[in-house]
Design a protein around this motif. Structure first.
Motif, PDB file in Angstrom:
ATOM      1  N   VAL A   5       6.341 -10.236  27.161  1.00  0.00           N
ATOM      2  CA  VAL A   5       6.885 -11.337  26.365  1.00  0.00           C
ATOM      3  C   VAL A   5       7.289 -12.479  27.289  1.00  0.00           C
ATOM      4  CG1 VAL A   5       8.701 -12.069  24.771  1.00  0.00           C
ATOM      5  CG2 VAL A   5       7.692  -9.794  24.545  1.00  0.00           C
ATOM      6  N   ARG A   6       8.030 -12.150  28.354  1.00  0.00           N
ATOM      7  CA  ARG A   6       8.480 -13.176  29.296  1.00  0.00           C
ATOM      8  C   ARG A   6       7.287 -13.925  29.897  1.00  0.00           C
ATOM      9  NH1 ARG A   6      11.565  -8.579  30.839  1.00  0.00           N
ATOM     10  NH2 ARG A   6      13.713  -8.752  30.138  1.00  0.00           N
ATOM     11  N   ALA A   7       6.305 -13.168  30.350  1.00  0.00           N
ATOM     12  CA  ALA A   7       5.134 -13.785  30.987  1.00  0.00           C
ATOM     13  C   ALA A   7       4.376 -14.674  30.007  1.00  0.00           C
ATOM     14  CB  ALA A   7       4.223 -12.699  31.554  1.00  0.00           C
ATOM     15  N   GLN A   8       4.183 -14.204  28.787  1.00  0.00           N
ATOM     16  CA  GLN A   8       3.463 -14.981  27.785  1.00  0.00           C
ATOM     17  C   GLN A   8       4.235 -16.244  27.423  1.00  0.00           C
ATOM     18  OE1 GLN A   8       0.390 -14.223  26.731  1.00  0.00           O
ATOM     19  NE2 GLN A   8       0.295 -16.054  25.462  1.00  0.00           N
ATOM     20  N   LEU A   9       5.542 -16.135  27.297  1.00  0.00           N
ATOM     21  CA  LEU A   9       6.364 -17.282  26.937  1.00  0.00           C
ATOM     22  C   LEU A   9       6.330 -18.343  28.033  1.00  0.00           C
ATOM     23  CD1 LEU A   9       8.302 -18.483  24.859  1.00  0.00           C
ATOM     24  CD2 LEU A   9      10.168 -17.285  26.023  1.00  0.00           C
ATOM     25  N   VAL A  10       6.454 -17.920  29.273  1.00  0.00           N
ATOM     26  CA  VAL A  10       6.427 -18.869  30.389  1.00  0.00           C
ATOM     27  C   VAL A  10       5.056 -19.519  30.508  1.00  0.00           C
ATOM     28  CG1 VAL A  10       6.517 -19.048  32.917  1.00  0.00           C
ATOM     29  CG2 VAL A  10       8.299 -17.793  31.690  1.00  0.00           C
ATOM     30  N   LEU A  16       2.140 -20.238  21.816  1.00  0.00           N
ATOM     31  CA  LEU A  16       1.152 -19.219  22.164  1.00  0.00           C
ATOM     32  C   LEU A  16       1.749 -17.817  22.256  1.00  0.00           C
ATOM     33  CD1 LEU A  16      -1.022 -21.146  24.774  1.00  0.00           C
ATOM     34  CD2 LEU A  16      -1.383 -20.871  22.310  1.00  0.00           C
ATOM     35  N   LEU A  17       3.020 -17.701  21.911  1.00  0.00           N
ATOM     36  CA  LEU A  17       3.671 -16.391  21.902  1.00  0.00           C
ATOM     37  C   LEU A  17       3.411 -15.747  20.539  1.00  0.00           C
ATOM     38  CD1 LEU A  17       5.527 -14.379  23.398  1.00  0.00           C
ATOM     39  CD2 LEU A  17       7.447 -15.491  22.249  1.00  0.00           C
ATOM     40  N   THR A  18       2.444 -14.860  20.517  1.00  0.00           N
ATOM     41  CA  THR A  18       2.104 -14.161  19.280  1.00  0.00           C
ATOM     42  C   THR A  18       2.224 -12.660  19.517  1.00  0.00           C
ATOM     43  OG1 THR A  18      -0.249 -13.947  19.807  1.00  0.00           O
ATOM     44  CG2 THR A  18       0.452 -15.968  18.648  1.00  0.00           C
ATOM     45  N   MET A  19       2.347 -11.940  18.454  1.00  0.00           N
ATOM     46  CA  MET A  19       2.424 -10.486  18.554  1.00  0.00           C
ATOM     47  C   MET A  19       1.148  -9.934  19.199  1.00  0.00           C
ATOM     48  SD  MET A  19       5.400  -9.825  17.307  1.00  0.00           S
ATOM     49  CE  MET A  19       5.574  -8.202  16.583  1.00  0.00           C
ATOM     50  N   ASP A  20      -0.002 -10.481  18.800  1.00  0.00           N
ATOM     51  CA  ASP A  20      -1.275 -10.011  19.356  1.00  0.00           C
ATOM     52  C   ASP A  20      -1.378 -10.313  20.848  1.00  0.00           C
ATOM     53  OD1 ASP A  20      -1.958  -9.048  16.880  1.00  0.00           O
ATOM     54  OD2 ASP A  20      -3.292 -10.722  16.377  1.00  0.00           O
ATOM     55  N   ALA A  21      -0.925 -11.505  21.257  1.00  0.00           N
ATOM     56  CA  ALA A  21      -0.988 -11.863  22.682  1.00  0.00           C
ATOM     57  C   ALA A  21      -0.110 -10.937  23.514  1.00  0.00           C
ATOM     58  CB  ALA A  21      -0.566 -13.315  22.880  1.00  0.00           C
ATOM     59  N   GLY A  41      10.277 -13.446  16.692  1.00  0.00           N
ATOM     60  CA  GLY A  41      11.736 -13.576  16.800  1.00  0.00           C
ATOM     61  C   GLY A  41      12.384 -12.298  17.297  1.00  0.00           C
ATOM     62  N   GLY A  42      11.901 -11.166  16.813  1.00  0.00           N
ATOM     63  CA  GLY A  42      12.426  -9.883  17.269  1.00  0.00           C
ATOM     64  C   GLY A  42      12.146  -9.638  18.740  1.00  0.00           C
ATOM     65  N   LEU A  43      10.953 -10.031  19.182  1.00  0.00           N
ATOM     66  CA  LEU A  43      10.612  -9.898  20.603  1.00  0.00           C
ATOM     67  C   LEU A  43      11.546 -10.752  21.465  1.00  0.00           C
ATOM     68  CD1 LEU A  43       6.726 -10.107  20.389  1.00  0.00           C
ATOM     69  CD2 LEU A  43       8.036  -8.122  21.182  1.00  0.00           C
ATOM     70  N   LEU A  44      11.744 -11.998  21.060  1.00  0.00           N
ATOM     71  CA  LEU A  44      12.610 -12.903  21.824  1.00  0.00           C
ATOM     72  C   LEU A  44      14.050 -12.402  21.833  1.00  0.00           C
ATOM     73  CD1 LEU A  44      11.211 -16.310  20.583  1.00  0.00           C
ATOM     74  CD2 LEU A  44      11.036 -15.377  22.903  1.00  0.00           C
ATOM     75  N   ALA A  45      14.507 -11.913  20.701  1.00  0.00           N
ATOM     76  CA  ALA A  45      15.871 -11.387  20.628  1.00  0.00           C
ATOM     77  C   ALA A  45      16.053 -10.224  21.595  1.00  0.00           C
ATOM     78  CB  ALA A  45      16.201 -10.963  19.198  1.00  0.00           C
ATOM     79  N   ASP A  46      15.057  -9.343  21.690  1.00  0.00           N
ATOM     80  CA  ASP A  46      15.174  -8.213  22.611  1.00  0.00           C
ATOM     81  C   ASP A  46      15.126  -8.651  24.070  1.00  0.00           C
ATOM     82  OD1 ASP A  46      15.588  -6.392  20.637  1.00  0.00           O
ATOM     83  OD2 ASP A  46      13.792  -5.209  21.020  1.00  0.00           O
ATOM     84  N   VAL A  47      14.357  -9.681  24.384  1.00  0.00           N
ATOM     85  CA  VAL A  47      14.348 -10.210  25.755  1.00  0.00           C
ATOM     86  C   VAL A  47      15.744 -10.703  26.120  1.00  0.00           C
ATOM     87  CG1 VAL A  47      13.508 -12.105  27.214  1.00  0.00           C
ATOM     88  CG2 VAL A  47      11.900 -10.760  25.854  1.00  0.00           C
ATOM     89  N   LEU A  48      16.375 -11.424  25.207  1.00  0.00           N
ATOM     90  CA  LEU A  48      17.720 -11.944  25.476  1.00  0.00           C
ATOM     91  C   LEU A  48      18.766 -10.831  25.499  1.00  0.00           C
ATOM     92  CD1 LEU A  48      17.307 -15.165  23.419  1.00  0.00           C
ATOM     93  CD2 LEU A  48      18.023 -15.104  25.814  1.00  0.00           C
ATOM     94  N   THR A  49      18.621  -9.859  24.622  1.00  0.00           N
ATOM     95  CA  THR A  49      19.541  -8.723  24.623  1.00  0.00           C
ATOM     96  C   THR A  49      19.423  -7.958  25.935  1.00  0.00           C
ATOM     97  OG1 THR A  49      19.435  -8.543  22.223  1.00  0.00           O
ATOM     98  CG2 THR A  49      20.159  -6.582  23.431  1.00  0.00           C
ATOM     99  N   ASP A  50      18.218  -7.828  26.433  1.00  0.00           N
ATOM    100  CA  ASP A  50      17.986  -7.176  27.720  1.00  0.00           C
ATOM    101  C   ASP A  50      18.706  -7.923  28.840  1.00  0.00           C
ATOM    102  OD1 ASP A  50      16.564  -5.157  29.361  1.00  0.00           O
ATOM    103  OD2 ASP A  50      15.511  -6.912  30.157  1.00  0.00           O
ATOM    104  N   ALA A  51      18.653  -9.248  28.811  1.00  0.00           N
ATOM    105  CA  ALA A  51      19.328 -10.051  29.832  1.00  0.00           C
ATOM    106  C   ALA A  51      20.848  -9.922  29.719  1.00  0.00           C
ATOM    107  CB  ALA A  51      18.917 -11.514  29.702  1.00  0.00           C
TER     108      ALA A  51
END
Length: 194
Positions: A5-10, A16-21, A41-51
């Protein structure tokens, strides 16, 4: 998965941040990704929760000014790397309500951790006892976020230290005093009263 998720977002930003990507990048089957996270949104939330769950602690250098300067140097580094996940997550939070809520939780955690900087300064007698830690931290870091994220301008090498100096001078003068009603609430919470 979260690294993907982080790599795709950056690399591609929110658009371009899609579930398939993310599934393709991580090598995880996309039905698994959808079942676990449902949407971006769930993916992004978990990235932030991880941080938020990391073990970061604010620097302890011996003075308010140098502690603030050290935090500012970390903020500057986080916002200016070529692969700045920090900037990408801030931008994504404007597009995803789940990411926005997770980002608010992340900042609340960071402000709570950084409060130790101001409490130590109070204990050393550097600043008045009624100094609001959150207000100090926001004032010290705001010029960096404003310059680097909002204006998208390069920060000069002295901005981190200059901002820390200005805020520590203002804090010593009592510029960040909490209103008296907040002091009573903070005192009651600290003494175990509800």
């Amino acid at each position: 998965m979260l690294d993907a998720v982080r790599a795709q977002l950056v690399e591609g930003g929110f658009d371009l941040l899609t579930m398939d990507a993310v599934a393709d990048r991580s090598g995880v089957h996309r039905t698994t990704v959808y079942r676990r996270w449902r949407d971006v949104g769930g993916l992004l939330a978990d990235v932030l929760t991880d941080a938020t769950g990391d073990d970061w602690r604010p620097p302890q250098t011996g003075s308010l000014e140098t502690d603030l300067a050290a935090v500012n140097c970390e903020v500057h580094a986080a916002l200016t790397t070529d692969s700045s996940i920090s900037t990408a997550l801030i931008a994504a939070s404007f597009r995803s309500p789940q990411a926005a809520e997770a980002l608010r939780t992340f900042w609340a955690d960071r402000y709570a951790r950084c409060a130790a900087i101001v409490r130590r300064a109070i204990d050393r007698g550097e600043v008045p006892a009624d100094t609001d830690p959150r207000a100090v931290i926001i004032a010290a870091t705001a010029p960096l976020y404003h310059t680097l994220v909002l204006l998208r301008s390069p920060a000069d090498s002295g901005l981190a230290a200059r901002s820390a100096h200005q805020v520590s001078v203002a804090a010593r003068a009592g510029a960040f005093a909490r209103p008296s009603n907040e002091l009573m609430t903070a005192g009651a919470a600290g003494s175990g009263m509800r």
